[in-house]
Design a protein around this motif. Structure first.
Motif, PDB file in Angstrom:
ATOM      1  N   GLY A  33     -65.147  11.848  77.649  1.00  0.00           N
ATOM      2  CA  GLY A  33     -64.146  12.306  78.617  1.00  0.00           C
ATOM      3  C   GLY A  33     -62.780  11.802  78.241  1.00  0.00           C
ATOM      4  O   GLY A  33     -62.476  11.667  77.053  1.00  0.00           O
ATOM      5  N   ASP A  34     -61.966  11.469  79.255  1.00  0.00           N
ATOM      6  CA  ASP A  34     -60.594  11.038  78.992  1.00  0.00           C
ATOM      7  C   ASP A  34     -60.317   9.638  79.523  1.00  0.00           C
ATOM      8  O   ASP A  34     -59.160   9.297  79.781  1.00  0.00           O
ATOM      9  N   ALA A  35     -61.385   8.842  79.693  1.00  0.00           N
ATOM     10  CA  ALA A  35     -61.252   7.423  80.039  1.00  0.00           C
ATOM     11  C   ALA A  35     -60.438   7.170  81.309  1.00  0.00           C
ATOM     12  O   ALA A  35     -59.549   6.306  81.317  1.00  0.00           O
ATOM     13  N   ASP A  36     -60.726   7.933  82.365  1.00  0.00           N
ATOM     14  CA  ASP A  36     -60.004   7.676  83.617  1.00  0.00           C
ATOM     15  C   ASP A  36     -60.923   7.632  84.844  1.00  0.00           C
ATOM     16  O   ASP A  36     -60.441   7.496  85.959  1.00  0.00           O
ATOM     17  N   HIS A  37     -62.230   7.717  84.639  1.00  0.00           N
ATOM     18  CA  HIS A  37     -63.114   7.850  85.811  1.00  0.00           C
ATOM     19  C   HIS A  37     -63.045   6.617  86.722  1.00  0.00           C
ATOM     20  O   HIS A  37     -62.977   6.749  87.946  1.00  0.00           O
ATOM     21  N   GLY A  38     -63.051   5.426  86.124  1.00  0.00           N
ATOM     22  CA  GLY A  38     -62.980   4.199  86.922  1.00  0.00           C
ATOM     23  C   GLY A  38     -61.675   4.097  87.689  1.00  0.00           C
ATOM     24  O   GLY A  38     -61.664   3.800  88.890  1.00  0.00           O
ATOM     25  N   SER A  39     -60.564   4.373  87.010  1.00  0.00           N
ATOM     26  CA  SER A  39     -59.270   4.265  87.708  1.00  0.00           C
ATOM     27  C   SER A  39     -59.116   5.366  88.747  1.00  0.00           C
ATOM     28  O   SER A  39     -58.548   5.137  89.820  1.00  0.00           O
ATOM     29  N   ASN A  40     -59.643   6.554  88.476  1.00  0.00           N
ATOM     30  CA  ASN A  40     -59.612   7.634  89.480  1.00  0.00           C
ATOM     31  C   ASN A  40     -60.301   7.196  90.775  1.00  0.00           C
ATOM     32  O   ASN A  40     -59.742   7.310  91.862  1.00  0.00           O
ATOM     33  N   LEU A  41     -61.527   6.695  90.630  1.00  0.00           N
ATOM     34  CA  LEU A  41     -62.307   6.348  91.827  1.00  0.00           C
ATOM     35  C   LEU A  41     -61.746   5.105  92.514  1.00  0.00           C
ATOM     36  O   LEU A  41     -61.776   4.993  93.739  1.00  0.00           O
ATOM     37  N   GLY A  77     -58.411  13.611  89.059  1.00  0.00           N
ATOM     38  CA  GLY A  77     -59.440  14.200  88.190  1.00  0.00           C
ATOM     39  C   GLY A  77     -60.383  15.136  88.918  1.00  0.00           C
ATOM     40  O   GLY A  77     -60.269  15.343  90.121  1.00  0.00           O
ATOM     41  N   ALA A  78     -61.300  15.709  88.162  1.00  0.00           N
ATOM     42  CA  ALA A  78     -62.315  16.608  88.716  1.00  0.00           C
ATOM     43  C   ALA A  78     -63.136  15.906  89.792  1.00  0.00           C
ATOM     44  O   ALA A  78     -63.563  16.517  90.776  1.00  0.00           O
ATOM     45  N   SER A  79     -63.339  14.602  89.609  1.00  0.00           N
ATOM     46  CA  SER A  79     -64.226  13.884  90.528  1.00  0.00           C
ATOM     47  C   SER A  79     -63.641  13.777  91.942  1.00  0.00           C
ATOM     48  O   SER A  79     -64.404  13.621  92.897  1.00  0.00           O
ATOM     49  N   GLY A  80     -62.309  13.852  92.110  1.00  0.00           N
ATOM     50  CA  GLY A  80     -61.709  13.749  93.442  1.00  0.00           C
ATOM     51  C   GLY A  80     -62.145  14.875  94.365  1.00  0.00           C
ATOM     52  O   GLY A  80     -62.750  14.635  95.412  1.00  0.00           O
ATOM     53  N   LEU A 119     -68.972  24.289  94.493  1.00  0.00           N
ATOM     54  CA  LEU A 119     -67.607  24.094  94.004  1.00  0.00           C
ATOM     55  C   LEU A 119     -67.562  23.966  92.485  1.00  0.00           C
ATOM     56  O   LEU A 119     -66.727  24.588  91.823  1.00  0.00           O
ATOM     57  N   GLY A 120     -68.463  23.145  91.924  1.00  0.00           N
ATOM     58  CA  GLY A 120     -68.384  22.841  90.493  1.00  0.00           C
ATOM     59  C   GLY A 120     -69.295  23.696  89.626  1.00  0.00           C
ATOM     60  O   GLY A 120     -69.175  23.679  88.400  1.00  0.00           O
ATOM     61  N   GLY A 121     -70.206  24.413  90.254  1.00  0.00           N
ATOM     62  CA  GLY A 121     -71.110  25.294  89.505  1.00  0.00           C
ATOM     63  C   GLY A 121     -72.145  24.562  88.670  1.00  0.00           C
ATOM     64  O   GLY A 121     -72.776  25.166  87.806  1.00  0.00           O
ATOM     65  N   THR A 128     -74.157  15.883  85.037  1.00  0.00           N
ATOM     66  CA  THR A 128     -73.055  15.589  85.963  1.00  0.00           C
ATOM     67  C   THR A 128     -73.589  14.697  87.094  1.00  0.00           C
ATOM     68  O   THR A 128     -74.776  14.364  87.131  1.00  0.00           O
ATOM     69  N   MET A 129     -72.711  14.405  88.037  1.00  0.00           N
ATOM     70  CA  MET A 129     -73.078  13.645  89.238  1.00  0.00           C
ATOM     71  C   MET A 129     -74.254  14.276  89.989  1.00  0.00           C
ATOM     72  O   MET A 129     -75.004  13.581  90.678  1.00  0.00           O
ATOM     73  N   ILE A 130     -74.413  15.585  89.839  1.00  0.00           N
ATOM     74  CA  ILE A 130     -75.517  16.303  90.498  1.00  0.00           C
ATOM     75  C   ILE A 130     -76.877  15.713  90.086  1.00  0.00           C
ATOM     76  O   ILE A 130     -77.806  15.664  90.890  1.00  0.00           O
ATOM     77  N   GLN A 179     -74.421   8.168  78.656  1.00  0.00           N
ATOM     78  CA  GLN A 179     -74.686   8.337  80.088  1.00  0.00           C
ATOM     79  C   GLN A 179     -73.446   8.915  80.769  1.00  0.00           C
ATOM     80  O   GLN A 179     -72.326   8.499  80.487  1.00  0.00           O
ATOM     81  N   ASP A 180     -73.678   9.864  81.665  1.00  0.00           N
ATOM     82  CA  ASP A 180     -72.550  10.532  82.332  1.00  0.00           C
ATOM     83  C   ASP A 180     -71.844   9.595  83.323  1.00  0.00           C
ATOM     84  O   ASP A 180     -72.501   8.984  84.174  1.00  0.00           O
ATOM     85  N   PRO A 181     -70.518   9.472  83.224  1.00  0.00           N
ATOM     86  CA  PRO A 181     -69.801   8.573  84.143  1.00  0.00           C
ATOM     87  C   PRO A 181     -69.952   8.977  85.613  1.00  0.00           C
ATOM     88  O   PRO A 181     -70.146   8.110  86.475  1.00  0.00           O
ATOM     89  N   GLY A 182     -69.874  10.277  85.909  1.00  0.00           N
ATOM     90  CA  GLY A 182     -69.972  10.713  87.304  1.00  0.00           C
ATOM     91  C   GLY A 182     -71.366  10.497  87.888  1.00  0.00           C
ATOM     92  O   GLY A 182     -71.506  10.161  89.072  1.00  0.00           O
ATOM     93  N   ALA A 183     -72.402  10.669  87.075  1.00  0.00           N
ATOM     94  CA  ALA A 183     -73.760  10.391  87.554  1.00  0.00           C
ATOM     95  C   ALA A 183     -73.910   8.888  87.801  1.00  0.00           C
ATOM     96  O   ALA A 183     -74.589   8.460  88.741  1.00  0.00           O
TER      97      ALA A 183
HETATM   98  P1  ADP Z   1     -62.007  14.351  84.822  1.00  0.00           P
HETATM   99  O1  ADP Z   1     -63.187  14.937  84.127  1.00  0.00           O
HETATM  100  O2  ADP Z   1     -61.099  15.368  85.416  1.00  0.00           O
HETATM  101  O3  ADP Z   1     -61.287  13.327  83.969  1.00  0.00           O
HETATM  102  P2  ADP Z   1     -63.371  12.175  86.144  1.00  0.00           P
HETATM  103  O4  ADP Z   1     -63.327  11.492  84.834  1.00  0.00           O
HETATM  104  O5  ADP Z   1     -62.888  11.373  87.312  1.00  0.00           O
HETATM  105  O6  ADP Z   1     -62.592  13.552  86.105  1.00  0.00           O
HETATM  106  O7  ADP Z   1     -64.872  12.591  86.477  1.00  0.00           O
HETATM  107  C1  ADP Z   1     -65.752  13.049  85.487  1.00  0.00           C
HETATM  108  C2  ADP Z   1     -67.120  13.275  86.110  1.00  0.00           C
HETATM  109  O8  ADP Z   1     -67.059  14.350  87.036  1.00  0.00           O
HETATM  110  C3  ADP Z   1     -68.174  13.705  85.104  1.00  0.00           C
HETATM  111  O9  ADP Z   1     -68.791  12.580  84.505  1.00  0.00           O
HETATM  112  C4  ADP Z   1     -69.148  14.511  85.931  1.00  0.00           C
HETATM  113  O10 ADP Z   1     -70.191  13.726  86.476  1.00  0.00           O
HETATM  114  C5  ADP Z   1     -68.302  15.020  87.077  1.00  0.00           C
HETATM  115  N1  ADP Z   1     -68.056  16.461  86.932  1.00  0.00           N
HETATM  116  C6  ADP Z   1     -67.160  17.071  86.140  1.00  0.00           C
HETATM  117  N2  ADP Z   1     -67.223  18.406  86.300  1.00  0.00           N
HETATM  118  C7  ADP Z   1     -68.208  18.641  87.218  1.00  0.00           C
HETATM  119  C8  ADP Z   1     -68.753  19.820  87.818  1.00  0.00           C
HETATM  120  N3  ADP Z   1     -68.309  21.040  87.516  1.00  0.00           N
HETATM  121  N4  ADP Z   1     -69.760  19.665  88.737  1.00  0.00           N
HETATM  122  C9  ADP Z   1     -70.194  18.431  89.064  1.00  0.00           C
HETATM  123  N5  ADP Z   1     -69.721  17.293  88.538  1.00  0.00           N
HETATM  124  C10 ADP Z   1     -68.732  17.397  87.616  1.00  0.00           C
END
Ligand code: ADP
Ligand code: MG
Length: 217
Positions: A33-41, A77-80, A119-121, A128-130, A179-183
């Motif tokens: 990814g783009d190394a921002d998941h921790g700071s986003n959350l 990010g997408a996670s918001g 929303l995310g398909g 993913t977090m799903i 491992q997926d960051p969002g999961a």
């Molecule tokens: P960004 O991808 O915009 O940088 P984050 O890094 O905060 O946002 O979040 C990334 C996480 O978001 C991924 O690891 C994944 O689990 C989740 N994610 C991304 N796109 C989707 C989607 N379409 N549906 C469900 N979860 C998603």
């Protein structure tokens, strides 16, 4: 039964945990990814915690809808929007009941997870977090501890998957083996839920103990 204070504590514990784990979440978001998941959350959940402390909502549903809206407005990010939708739709499904059961929460979360999928398909297996949320919601009907274990297992199971949604999907085959960051953060959210239920049980148990002491003495 779970009251508004329980949900407020869940969000506060999540904020503390996300703070503590922010670097690990960002590190997971670095290779795929783009190394921002921790700071986003971290940004999102600190805003949630501050708002709930300042003006505590009266019902479980209101705690979650307010938290969800804040995540949508503070996380870039997408996670918001995804986590925001999860909490907002779960909160809406809880309605304005002053207290809800674990089973009612499980049903409401199922509605929230369905909204995230819409929303995310993303479907299970898309990395993913799903992949953490779906098994967690299924297991929450049994117990909080079962939900925590199922979410953690679901997060770990994303490692060999090839990403089909989100930024990681741009990497194709190269997303395999991480491992997926969002999961991972979704498993933390559920672990915090279980932790909150354990601390309420402990304080209820100590309340009983104190009452026993008084009558015994
Ligand atoms: P960004 O991808 O915009 O940088 P984050 O890094 O905060 O946002 O979040 C990334 C996480 O978001 C991924 O690891 C994944 O689990 C989740 N994610 C991304 N796109 C989707 C989607 N379409 N549906 C469900 N979860 C998603
Ligand atoms: Mg990212």
């Amino acid at each position: 039964m779970l009251d508004a204070d329980f949900f407020r504590r869940w969000m506060a514990v999540t904020s503390t945990t996300v703070d503590r784990e922010a670097e690990r979440l960002t590190a997971l978001d670095s290779p795929i990814g783009d190394a921002d998941h921790g700071s986003n959350l971290r940004r999102g959940f600190s805003a949630v915690r501050a708002a709930l402390d300042k003006e505590p909502p009266a019902t479980p549903g209101a705690v979650l809808t307010r938290s969800g809206r804040l995540l949508i407005s503070t996380v870039g990010g997408a996670s918001g929007p995804l986590y925001g939708t999860l909490l907002r739709r779960t909160g809406k499904a809880l309605g304005d009941a002053p207290e809800v059961s674990r089973e009612q929460l499980a049903e409401a979360l199922r509605t929230g997870v369905a909204a995230v999928r819409q929303l995310g398909g993303a479907a299970p297996g898309d990395k993913t977090m799903i992949d953490a949320l779906v098994p967690a919601v299924d297991a929450l009907g049994d117990s909080f501890a079962a939900a925590r274990a199922a979410a953690e297992k679901g997060a770990v199971a994303t490692t060999p998957m090839r990403a089909r949604k989100g930024r990681a999907s741009y990497l194709g085959e190269r997303s395999i083996g991480h491992q997926d960051p969002g999961a991972t953060s979704a498993a933390l959210l559920i672990a915090c839920l279980a932790e909150t239920s354990e601390t309420s049980e402990a304080s209820e148990a100590s309340g009983t103990y104190e009452a026993g002491e008084v009558s015994g003495g």
